[in-house]
Each structure stands twice: as structure tokens, then as C-alpha cells.
Design a protein around this motif. Structure first.
Motif, PDB file in Angstrom:
ATOM      1  N   LEU A 199      -6.142  63.685 -24.237  1.00  0.00           N
ATOM      2  CA  LEU A 199      -5.636  62.610 -23.188  1.00  0.00           C
ATOM      3  C   LEU A 199      -5.961  63.222 -21.694  1.00  0.00           C
ATOM      4  CD1 LEU A 199      -2.449  61.519 -25.046  1.00  0.00           C
ATOM      5  CD2 LEU A 199      -4.436  60.318 -24.484  1.00  0.00           C
ATOM      6  N   MET A 200      -5.519  64.586 -21.594  1.00  0.00           N
ATOM      7  CA  MET A 200      -5.736  64.971 -20.184  1.00  0.00           C
ATOM      8  C   MET A 200      -7.328  65.298 -19.987  1.00  0.00           C
ATOM      9  SD  MET A 200      -2.898  67.994 -19.985  1.00  0.00           S
ATOM     10  CE  MET A 200      -2.538  68.531 -21.851  1.00  0.00           C
ATOM     11  N   ALA A 201      -8.138  65.431 -20.852  1.00  0.00           N
ATOM     12  CA  ALA A 201      -9.769  65.708 -20.807  1.00  0.00           C
ATOM     13  C   ALA A 201     -10.003  64.276 -20.162  1.00  0.00           C
ATOM     14  CB  ALA A 201     -10.298  66.265 -21.800  1.00  0.00           C
ATOM     15  N   ALA A 202      -9.656  63.171 -20.769  1.00  0.00           N
ATOM     16  CA  ALA A 202     -10.083  61.834 -20.271  1.00  0.00           C
ATOM     17  C   ALA A 202      -9.290  61.415 -18.921  1.00  0.00           C
ATOM     18  CB  ALA A 202      -9.545  61.001 -21.467  1.00  0.00           C
ATOM     19  N   GLY A 203      -8.509  62.185 -18.366  1.00  0.00           N
ATOM     20  CA  GLY A 203      -8.125  61.628 -17.176  1.00  0.00           C
ATOM     21  C   GLY A 203      -6.758  61.248 -17.006  1.00  0.00           C
ATOM     22  N   HIS A 204      -6.008  61.272 -18.219  1.00  0.00           N
ATOM     23  CA  HIS A 204      -4.499  60.668 -18.331  1.00  0.00           C
ATOM     24  C   HIS A 204      -3.378  61.812 -18.351  1.00  0.00           C
ATOM     25  CE1 HIS A 204      -6.184  57.030 -19.469  1.00  0.00           C
ATOM     26  NE2 HIS A 204      -6.773  57.771 -20.559  1.00  0.00           N
ATOM     27  N   GLU A 205      -2.511  61.343 -17.285  1.00  0.00           N
ATOM     28  CA  GLU A 205      -1.518  62.373 -16.801  1.00  0.00           C
ATOM     29  C   GLU A 205      -0.211  62.315 -17.836  1.00  0.00           C
ATOM     30  OE1 GLU A 205       1.274  62.152 -13.138  1.00  0.00           O
ATOM     31  OE2 GLU A 205      -0.476  63.204 -12.576  1.00  0.00           O
ATOM     32  N   GLY A 206       0.382  63.393 -18.064  1.00  0.00           N
ATOM     33  CA  GLY A 206       1.557  63.449 -18.959  1.00  0.00           C
ATOM     34  C   GLY A 206       2.660  64.168 -18.303  1.00  0.00           C
ATOM     35  N   TRP A 207       3.884  63.886 -18.542  1.00  0.00           N
ATOM     36  CA  TRP A 207       5.052  64.585 -18.023  1.00  0.00           C
ATOM     37  C   TRP A 207       6.146  64.750 -18.966  1.00  0.00           C
ATOM     38  CZ3 TRP A 207       6.583  65.905 -13.033  1.00  0.00           C
ATOM     39  CH2 TRP A 207       5.520  65.679 -12.016  1.00  0.00           C
ATOM     40  N   TYR A 208       6.839  66.031 -18.699  1.00  0.00           N
ATOM     41  CA  TYR A 208       8.065  66.313 -19.537  1.00  0.00           C
ATOM     42  C   TYR A 208       9.350  66.139 -18.470  1.00  0.00           C
ATOM     43  CZ  TYR A 208      11.298  69.637 -21.097  1.00  0.00           C
ATOM     44  OH  TYR A 208      12.860  70.118 -21.549  1.00  0.00           O
ATOM     45  N   THR A 209      10.137  65.481 -19.506  1.00  0.00           N
ATOM     46  CA  THR A 209      11.513  65.264 -19.034  1.00  0.00           C
ATOM     47  C   THR A 209      12.576  65.938 -19.812  1.00  0.00           C
ATOM     48  OG1 THR A 209      13.440  63.545 -18.458  1.00  0.00           O
ATOM     49  CG2 THR A 209      11.572  63.049 -20.010  1.00  0.00           C
ATOM     50  N   PRO A 210      13.624  66.867 -18.988  1.00  0.00           N
ATOM     51  CA  PRO A 210      14.597  67.593 -20.052  1.00  0.00           C
ATOM     52  C   PRO A 210      15.642  66.690 -20.032  1.00  0.00           C
ATOM     53  CG  PRO A 210      14.524  68.237 -17.624  1.00  0.00           C
ATOM     54  CD  PRO A 210      13.542  67.304 -17.535  1.00  0.00           C
ATOM     55  N   ASP A 211      15.636  65.442 -19.626  1.00  0.00           N
ATOM     56  CA  ASP A 211      16.869  64.390 -19.765  1.00  0.00           C
ATOM     57  C   ASP A 211      16.965  63.824 -21.041  1.00  0.00           C
ATOM     58  OD1 ASP A 211      17.829  65.524 -17.353  1.00  0.00           O
ATOM     59  OD2 ASP A 211      16.507  63.864 -16.220  1.00  0.00           O
ATOM     60  N   SER A 212      15.692  63.776 -21.596  1.00  0.00           N
ATOM     61  CA  SER A 212      15.525  63.057 -23.133  1.00  0.00           C
ATOM     62  C   SER A 212      15.722  64.184 -24.195  1.00  0.00           C
ATOM     63  CB  SER A 212      14.326  62.091 -23.101  1.00  0.00           C
ATOM     64  OG  SER A 212      14.290  60.979 -22.317  1.00  0.00           O
ATOM     65  N   VAL A 213      16.803  63.994 -24.955  1.00  0.00           N
ATOM     66  CA  VAL A 213      16.992  65.190 -25.829  1.00  0.00           C
ATOM     67  C   VAL A 213      17.217  64.672 -27.275  1.00  0.00           C
ATOM     68  CG1 VAL A 213      18.809  66.826 -26.273  1.00  0.00           C
ATOM     69  CG2 VAL A 213      18.386  66.485 -23.775  1.00  0.00           C
ATOM     70  N   VAL A 214      16.359  65.547 -28.078  1.00  0.00           N
ATOM     71  CA  VAL A 214      16.512  65.232 -29.368  1.00  0.00           C
ATOM     72  C   VAL A 214      17.016  66.819 -30.071  1.00  0.00           C
ATOM     73  CG1 VAL A 214      14.777  63.508 -29.750  1.00  0.00           C
ATOM     74  CG2 VAL A 214      14.261  65.878 -30.054  1.00  0.00           C
TER      75      VAL A 214
END
Length: 315
Positions: free
Chosen positions: A195-210
Motif C-alpha cells: 500500500l505504501m509503495a503504491a503511494g497510499h498513506e496509513g496512520w496509527y491511532t492509540p485511541d482505538s484499543v483492542v
């Protein structure tokens, strides 16, 4: 059609699945967001169908069960992609408990950052009566998001885990499904890298917890060593491909220095102090390094594989 399909892949874990589904029933979602729950039954022979039927009878959202006969987590995950009816596909494991804002938080971050995938935080729940102070390496092996206390963009060295992940469904049409080559561990890392190689950005959020529910048998040295071996598999190949073949010899030399000057002394000091948990964590880290150094030496000698299994870098 709906906004989100929450996919739960499972095999012969009916009791754990009941707990996981019950937590999904408690999700607090905006009224404008429609979601469904999809259980991918990966060839279960226990009462998994009954567990899903019981939940569907009382759930306030649509619930579906599909049967995927081909064993393995990758066929199950790919079936979830094929069956997805939402704009987003959310991945959730059958041995977890979702916090009420888990899914809404992932979607909120996706909207705020206008990104194509978002991962959340995983915490551990140890068995009742177990008060071990696990080393950070041990916690990482068991799936905890160690040290991930702030939002951050994913990178090739920090990638999400499918135990808490949403991906825009259309992106699978662009980069492909989960790769069957990664049949034991690392299929989520591979997807994120593509996904990143194709130019798509991803983010991590610590507020969504499992919360990852850990049974007693996963706290044994044997189980943890198995995880380290799986994590170390393909790590050298992945780093060679990420850093580049010309730079890899220098990276390999740095890894040798790290093992000799940092990892081994850390284990020795923990042993001398009688700190069993720190010693176990250091030993696990050394096993990962040993696999990396062995495979890396083969790469330098021209004996490496062309298709690397990425080390699990999930949070």
C-alpha cells in the motif's frame, strides 16, 4: 451495501469467538455510519456456527457467516475481502475484546488524515492470577503496541497489524489481496508495504484499543520462541529489499554490532541480576537476531530468496 464490514476470521474457537462478538455488540458508532459483522469460518468443526447464530439473533447490526474451506489465515482474510460489502474493511481477531470506540476511532482518524488505512492500539489481558511483569520484547511478540503512545504515520519499519486495522476496500483492487506466500506471519506487513509503495498513506491511532486475551499456553518459553522464529524469518530479505542491495552489507554489519555490543550484554546482565523476565525478553531478541544474521550471511553470499517474508512490524 454499508460503510464498514467488520471481518472476524476464526477456526475452532467458538468460546473465544462468543466473547469477541459480544464486545463488537458494544461498539459505539455514529448514527450516520452503517456497519455489519462478517464471520469467516475457516473450516471449524466445533459449534462456531451456533455461536454466530446466537449472536445474530440478538445483534442490532447485520451479521453474516461465510465458510472458507481452505485452511490458513491468508485464505480466510482474502475471503473477507471478497465478501466485503462496505467501503471499509475492518479486521478483528477472534481472541480479542474491542473497546466501545474502537471502530469509530479508526474511522475518525481515516477521515482526519484522509488516508487509506488506519491501525489501532493493542493491549494484553493476561490469564487470571498471572502477575508476571513481562518484558517489552515479550509483550511485543504477544501483539502489544509497545511504546506506541502517540499518533504517527506508518512507515516500512512500523506497520499495522490485522488485529486492529481498517483498509479502504477499493485499495485491494489496486494492490492485490493478501499474499499466500505469507501463510504463518507477516501477511499484514506485506500488505502495508505494498500500500505504501503504491503511494497510499496509513496512520496509527492509540485511541482505538483492542485487548488481546492471552491464554496460559501462550506464556510458555516454547510458544514465545516459536513466535521469535516466525518473526525472524525473512527479516534479512525484507531489509535488503527495503534498504537496497548496495547498502545492505553496511546494514548487516551494523546488525552484527548490535547483537554483540547490545543484545548479548543485555541478556548476560539480566541473567546475573536474576531478572527472569528481562532475560527471557533478551533471549527472544537474540533469537530474532540470530535468524537475521544467518539469513543475512546467505544473502551476502548470494544464497538468499527473491521473495522475502517480511518481519512482522505490526503495532
Amino acid at each position: 451495501m454499508c460503510d464498514v464490514t467488520v471481518a472476524v476470521c476464526t477456526r475452532n474457537r467458538a468460546d473465544r469467538l462468543r466473547v469477541a462478538l459480544a464486545s463488537l455488540a458494544g461498539l459505539e458508532m455514529p448514527a450516520s455510519v452503517r456497519h455489519e459483522i462478517l464471520v469467516v469460518d475457516n473450516g471449524s468443526t466445533d459449534d462456531t456456527p451456533a455461536a454466530v447464530e446466537e449472536f445474530a439473533a440478538v445483534a442490532s447490526v447485520p451479521v453474516r457467516r461465510v465458510f472458507e474451506p481452505e485452511p490458513g489465515i491468508v485464505p480466510a482474510r482474502n475471503r473477507s475481502v471478497e465478501e466485503c460489502r462496505g467501503r471499509w474493511l475492518a479486521s478483528f481477531d477472534d481472541d480479542q475484546v474491542a473497546s466501545p470506540n474502537w471502530l469509530a476511532g479508526l474511522l475518525e482518524m481515516a477521515g482526519r488524515k484522509s488516508c487509506g488505512f488506519v491501525g489501532g492500539r493493542t493491549e494484553l489481558r493476561l490469564p487470571e492470577g498471572v502477575d508476571r511483569d513481562l518484558d517489552p520484547v515479550t509483550r511485543m511478540l504477544l501483539g502489544e503496541s509497545v511504546g506506541m503512545t502517540e499518533p504517527r504515520r506508518f512507515t516500512p519499519t512500523v506497520t499495522p497489524s490485522t488485529n486492529s486495522l481498517i483498509v479502504e476496500r477499493r485499495l485491494f483492487d489496486e494492490v492485490g489481496l493478501f499474499d499466500p506466500a505469507y501463510h504463518q506471519r507477516g501477511e499484514d506487513t506485506d500488505l502495508a508495504l505494498r500500500l505504501m509503495a503504491a503511494g497510499h498513506e496509513g496512520w496509527y491511532t492509540p485511541d482505538s484499543v483492542v485487548t488481546h486475551v492471552i491464554p496460559t499456553d501462550r506464556l510458555t518459553d516454547e510458544y514465545l520462541f516459536k513466535l521469535t522464529d516466525l518473526m525472524g524469518e525473512g527479516m534479512a530479505e525484507a531489509e535488503r529489499d527495503t534498504r537496497g542491495r548496495l547498502l545492505f552489507p553496511a546494514v548487516y554489519a551494523a546488525r552484527v554490532g548490535q547483537a554483540v555490543l547490545r543484545l548479548w550484554p543485555r541478556w548476560a546482565v539480566a541473567r546475573l541480576r536474576g531478572d527472569a523476565e528481562a532475560a527471557l525478553g533478551a533471549r527472544c531478541r537474540l533469537r530474532i537476531a540470530r535468524r537475521y544474521l544467518r539469513d543475512g550471511a546467505g544473502l551476502l553470499l548470494g544464497r538468499g530468496r527473491d521473495h522475502a517474508t517480511p518481519a512482522a512490524g505490526g503495532v
